[in-house]
Scaffold this active site. Structure first.
Site, short mmCIF file in Angstrom:
data_model
loop_
_atom_site.label_atom_id
_atom_site.label_comp_id
_atom_site.label_asym_id
_atom_site.label_seq_id
_atom_site.Cartn_x
_atom_site.Cartn_y
_atom_site.Cartn_z
N HIS A 256 -27.85 5.42 5.24
CA HIS A 256 -29.24 5.69 5.58
C HIS A 256 -30.17 5.24 4.45
O HIS A 256 -29.74 5.02 3.31
CB HIS A 256 -29.43 7.19 5.83
CG HIS A 256 -28.68 7.70 7.02
ND1 HIS A 256 -29.31 8.29 8.10
CD2 HIS A 256 -27.36 7.70 7.33
CE1 HIS A 256 -28.41 8.65 9.00
NE2 HIS A 256 -27.21 8.30 8.55
N ASP B 288 -22.57 9.81 2.85
CA ASP B 288 -21.60 10.83 2.46
C ASP B 288 -20.56 10.17 1.57
O ASP B 288 -20.10 9.05 1.87
CB ASP B 288 -20.89 11.40 3.69
CG ASP B 288 -21.78 12.33 4.51
OD1 ASP B 288 -22.99 12.38 4.23
OD2 ASP B 288 -21.26 12.98 5.42
N SER C 37 -16.11 2.65 2.36
CA SER C 37 -16.51 1.55 1.49
C SER C 37 -17.42 2.09 0.40
O SER C 37 -17.27 3.23 -0.02
CB SER C 37 -17.17 0.43 2.28
OG SER C 37 -17.19 -0.73 1.50
#
Length: 358
Positions: free
Chosen positions: A204, A134, A327
């Protein structure tokens, strides 16, 4: 006798024809030019000093202190006010969290690493490459001259970012980018996803691929926010990062988790030997771990990865790791020349959403 050219007369006529464009600059205009020159030099000097000052801040020490603070258990009466303030400040959507009850999270670390409900991030099955996290799209495109743009107009060296690489083909390589290409019919592409403090902090697998090597670069932990990325060239090369490299259906593929201020821990679920933000390190060093020629089964939080003789096999959408706070994730990969992104700079994106058309 030599031909005498009336230079002054010709110059006056040319000046008249051009509306005075050939007249020399008068002295009264030069102070303005000099002032503009010194102002630009002063601005550059101030920026250089600001970058040097910022880089001297002990961000690693501060991040380790923040990491310890994150692990301090909060009393029950303090949890809801603290987390509510954070939700309001960074726009966290707790309706997506697997556990919405704020009293459940014993410390800030657990709250930052909260899990999502399974159905809130559907996986795009029609696209070969999906978002690993995200966040916001900082930059994307084709890699040119072995230089990658971290934001528009600010680049860093591909070789400095990834470190030494072995050639992917038997053809002679004229540049570092060529080393990574398995076919002359392909090009290198990149996309940068910035995770803000309010975003889901897990990352992911963006595709089906095989991870062959983990390379850990200890380094600084400067902020990777877009504003800082605009004025520190090579920011991603200075910061601590974990580079996963391997192969996907089109050749070379890499996913890099870049650390930042207060992100004292980058965790990769299938690699328990990885330890980031340690107290001591030597600048310019990196540490490799090969996943090739190993046979075992490893499992992490939300991740079950198979280690076989070819490396770690990851499937699209599979949980790979997490940050302690916001990050950046950088994808660098090989693809056919007609590969194109379906993205816009500054676009918000979520895990599992398609990145491309191919």
């Amino acid at each position: 006798p030599p031909l005498q050219v009336p230079r002054l007369s010709i110059r006056r006529r040319l000046s008249a024809l051009s509306g005075g464009a050939c007249r020399p600059t008068t002295w009264r205009h030069q102070p303005i030019a000099l002032l503009c020159y010194f102002m630009s030099v002063s601005t550059i000097q101030q920026l250089t000093n600001r970058v040097a000052l910022y880089r001297s801040v002990p961000t690693r020490l501060l991040s380790r202190a923040w990491g310890r603070l994150n692990g301090v258990e909060l009393p029950n009466w303090l949890r809801r006010p603290v987390y509510t303030l954070y939700i309001w400040k960074f726009g966290v959507n707790m309706q997506e969290a697997a556990v919405e009850d704020l009293d459940h999270y014993r410390n800030l670390g657990e709250f930052f690493r909260r899990r999502l409900k399974p159905a809130v991030r559907p996986l795009c099955t029609s696209c070969c490459l999906t978002s690993p996290a995200d966040g916001m799209i900082l930059h994307f495109g084709r890699v040119k001259n072995s230089e990658v743009e971290q934001v528009k107009g600010v680049t860093y060296s591909l070789e400095s970012f990834l470190g030494p690489q072995r050639s992917q083909s038997n053809e002679p390589s004229s540049s570092f980018s060529d080393l990574l290409l398995s076919s002359p019919e392909n090009d290198l592409f990149h996309v940068v996803v910035y995770l803000s403090p309010g975003d889901y902090h897990g990352f992911h697998s963006p595709t089906d691929w095989r991870v062959e090597l983990r390379r850990h670069f200890p380094g600084s932990l400067m902020s990777v926010s877009p504003s800082v990325a605009h004025w520190i060239k090579g920011l991603f090369c200075f910061n601590e990062r974990v580079v996963l490299t391997g192969q996907w259906q089109h050749g070379f593929f890499s996913l890099t988790a870049v650390g930042a201020t207060n992100v004292g821990s980058i965790r990769v679920y299938f690699d328990r030997e990885l330890h980031t933000n340690t107290p001591h390190y030597s600048k310019g060093t990196f540490f490799d771990r090969s996943y090739v020629d190993q046979v075992l089964k490893v499992a992490g939080e939300g991740c079950v990865a198979s280690l076989n003789k070819g490396g770690v096999v990851l499937h699209k959408g599979e949980a790979v790791g997490e940050f302690n706070l916001g990050s950046t994730i950088v994808l660098l990969f090989e693809a056919p020349k007609d590969f194109s992104f379906n993205l816009q700079p500054g676009q918000r994106i979520r895990v599992g959403e398609g990145l491309c058309s191919l």
